[in-house]
Design a protein around this motif. Structure first.
Motif, short mmCIF file in Angstrom:
data_model
loop_
_atom_site.label_atom_id
_atom_site.label_comp_id
_atom_site.label_asym_id
_atom_site.label_seq_id
_atom_site.Cartn_x
_atom_site.Cartn_y
_atom_site.Cartn_z
N SER A 28 -1.53 44.05 81.62
CA SER A 28 -0.22 44.04 80.96
C SER A 28 0.86 43.86 82.03
O SER A 28 0.67 44.19 83.20
CB SER A 28 0.08 45.30 80.15
OG SER A 28 0.76 46.26 80.95
N SER A 29 1.98 43.34 81.57
CA SER A 29 3.09 43.08 82.49
C SER A 29 3.94 44.33 82.73
O SER A 29 5.05 44.24 83.25
CB SER A 29 3.92 41.91 81.99
OG SER A 29 3.17 40.71 82.11
N LEU A 30 3.41 45.50 82.37
CA LEU A 30 4.07 46.75 82.77
C LEU A 30 3.93 46.94 84.28
O LEU A 30 4.66 47.70 84.90
CB LEU A 30 3.42 47.94 82.06
CG LEU A 30 3.53 47.97 80.54
CD1 LEU A 30 2.68 49.09 79.96
CD2 LEU A 30 4.99 48.13 80.12
N TYR A 31 2.93 46.23 84.86
CA TYR A 31 2.64 46.35 86.29
C TYR A 31 2.81 44.99 86.96
O TYR A 31 2.78 43.96 86.30
CB TYR A 31 1.21 46.88 86.48
CG TYR A 31 0.91 48.04 85.56
CD1 TYR A 31 1.50 49.28 85.78
CD2 TYR A 31 0.11 47.86 84.43
CE1 TYR A 31 1.27 50.34 84.90
CE2 TYR A 31 -0.11 48.90 83.55
CZ TYR A 31 0.47 50.14 83.78
OH TYR A 31 0.28 51.17 82.92
N TYR A 32 2.96 44.99 88.26
CA TYR A 32 3.06 43.72 88.98
C TYR A 32 1.70 43.02 88.98
O TYR A 32 0.65 43.68 89.02
CB TYR A 32 3.55 43.96 90.41
CG TYR A 32 5.00 44.40 90.43
CD1 TYR A 32 6.01 43.45 90.33
CD2 TYR A 32 5.34 45.73 90.51
CE1 TYR A 32 7.35 43.84 90.30
CE2 TYR A 32 6.67 46.13 90.48
CZ TYR A 32 7.67 45.17 90.38
OH TYR A 32 8.97 45.57 90.35
N ILE A 33 1.74 41.68 88.89
CA ILE A 33 0.50 40.90 88.84
C ILE A 33 0.60 39.80 89.90
O ILE A 33 1.44 38.91 89.81
CB ILE A 33 0.31 40.28 87.44
CG1 ILE A 33 0.19 41.38 86.37
CG2 ILE A 33 -0.93 39.37 87.42
CD1 ILE A 33 0.19 40.89 84.94
N LYS A 34 -0.27 39.87 90.89
CA LYS A 34 -0.18 38.92 92.00
C LYS A 34 -0.35 37.48 91.53
O LYS A 34 0.43 36.60 91.92
CB LYS A 34 -1.24 39.27 93.06
CG LYS A 34 -1.13 38.39 94.30
CD LYS A 34 -2.23 38.71 95.32
CE LYS A 34 -2.36 37.58 96.33
NZ LYS A 34 -3.69 37.56 96.95
#
Ligand SMILES: *Cc1c(COP(=O)(O)O)cnc(C)c1O
Length: 393
Positions: free
Chosen positions: A76-82
């Motif tokens: 989910s985009s609640l967290y950073y995604i490299k």
């Protein structure tokens, strides 16, 4: 399981939106080849509607996807995604866009683009509602994108539609000039209309579109869901037309079959979206953005955009060289090719090609659409054109 059993199950349990499908089910593939449940081999000249740019089970793509699945699929985009940040950077660096937002499909990318255009004017306290689009365009199947799509067959059952969409005929400069004004929020174009039969916009019309947007302050939105990702011989079709859209959208080939769409915008527009204004659960997850990154990497390593350009020229020349009295016109760019016949034979030609082991698409009764993977080579094109010649002679 045999085709007949699959078909029976589909008819019993799947909503009948696709009607009678082409009678085949594929189990696996490699490159342009696809194998059916009965073992028969087909050559794919349609790429799952311009999706499988790398062809089927490309070894580097398969490895990258498997590695990513072993690590993490979704957070989910609640967290950073490299991968998400990296793919956004890659797309921005390779285009006129500064900022990217990831969706899951073409329709959803276009929805995002429409919302962004509206938000751009809303945030300035100068709301604009009107969108100008083209007749015979195709922008997707959600309610807003059906309103944008200039084809009554898709719209009629779903009325009332989202209001304020005005449709002008393709390449009609006068009609475009009349439709565009200071109340226009955005002009939405496919530079080559795909779904309605490979209809390219002409240079004058494209130049006028850009200048009318500048004059009226309307945003220029280019729907690159089908034309994007190398298909027309440049990474994005607008790069081959000498214009810079304010917003453009991607989907189809971006993930080579892993669902992903993208809204790509210049910074002055993109900044209209602030926290909470738009969102998505799946969009741009680690797996989907791994697919996008891998597609771009393989394009570079295997020079596939150049190949699309060269094979497109070769392919169209070979069809023209048939000098067939049945062919009215061959049009398109790169590996987005339409053959218009003089007579209503497109469905039969499409069927005969299928029987001979080639996958293509018929549009209406007169147009055959070809969208092969970008990895295609001359031998495969030669084989196809030989078969086509036999069928239409
Ligand atoms: C296919 C297509 C869409 C819709 O994409 P979906 O992924 O089916 O929602 C939108 N615009 C164009 C130009 C397309 O070709």
């Amino acid at each position: 399981m045999m085709l007949e059993q699959i078909k029976a199950m589909d008819q019993a349990y799947y909503m009948n939106t696709f009607g009678e499908r082409t009678p085949v089910c594929f189990t696996h593939g490699s490159g342009l080849e696809l194998y059916a449940t009965d073992g028969k081999k087909y050559l794919d000249f349609f790429a799952g509607i311009a999706v499988s740019g790398l062809g089927h089970s490309h070894p580097k793509f398969t490895d990258a996807i498997c590695e990513q699945v072993k690590k993490v699929v979704h957070t989910s985009s609640l967290y950073y995604i490299k991968n998400q940040a990296t793919l956004a950077k890659e797309l921005a660096e390779r285009s006129c866009a500064d900022k990217i937002f990831f969706a899951n499909t073409g329709a959803e990318a276009n929805e995002g683009a429409l919302k962004l255009a509206k938000m751009f004017f809303y945030k300035q306290n100068k709301p604009r509602y009107k969108f100008v689009t083209l007749e015979n365009s195709f922008h997707g199947r959600t309610l807003a994108t059906v309103a944008a799509t200039g084809q009554t067959k898709y719209q009629k059952p779903y009325k009332p539609l989202m209001p304020e969409f005005v449709h002008v005929p393709v390449n009609d400069c006068k009609a475009l000039e009349e439709a565009m004004d200071e109340e226009t929020c955005g002009l939405i174009l496919e530079l080559i209309q795909g779904e309605s039969g490979v209809h390219p916009l002409n240079e004058d019309f494209i130049a006028l579109a850009k200048s009318l947007c500048e004059k009226t302050g309307a945003l220029l939105l280019v729907d690159e869901v089908q034309t994007g990702m190398g298909r027309t011989g440049t990474l994005f079709a607008h790069q081959g037309c000498g214009i810079e859209p304010d917003i453009f959208t991607l989907a189809k080939a971006l993930g080579n079959g892993i669902p992903i769409g993208a809204v790509c915008a210049k910074d002055f527009v993109a900044k209209a979206f602030e926290p909470g204004d738009h969102g998505t659960t799946f969009g741009g997850n680690p797996l989907a953005t791994c697919a996008g990154l891998t597609v771009l990497r393989i394009f570079d390593e295997e020079n596939l955009i150049e190949n699309a350009k060269n094979m497109g020229i070769y392919f169209m020349q070979k069809i023209n060289d048939l000098n067939s009295p049945k062919i009215q016109e061959v049009r398109g760019k790169g590996l987005m090719i339409g053959i218009e016949f003089k007579e209503e034979i497109a469905k039969d030609v499409n069927k005969s090609l299928f029987a001979a082991g080639y996958l293509t698409g018929a549009v209406g009764t007169k147009i055959l659409r070809l969208l092969p993977p970008l990895i295609i080579n001359k031998d495969q094109i030669d084989g196809f054109v030989d078969e086509l010649e036999k069928i239409i002679q």
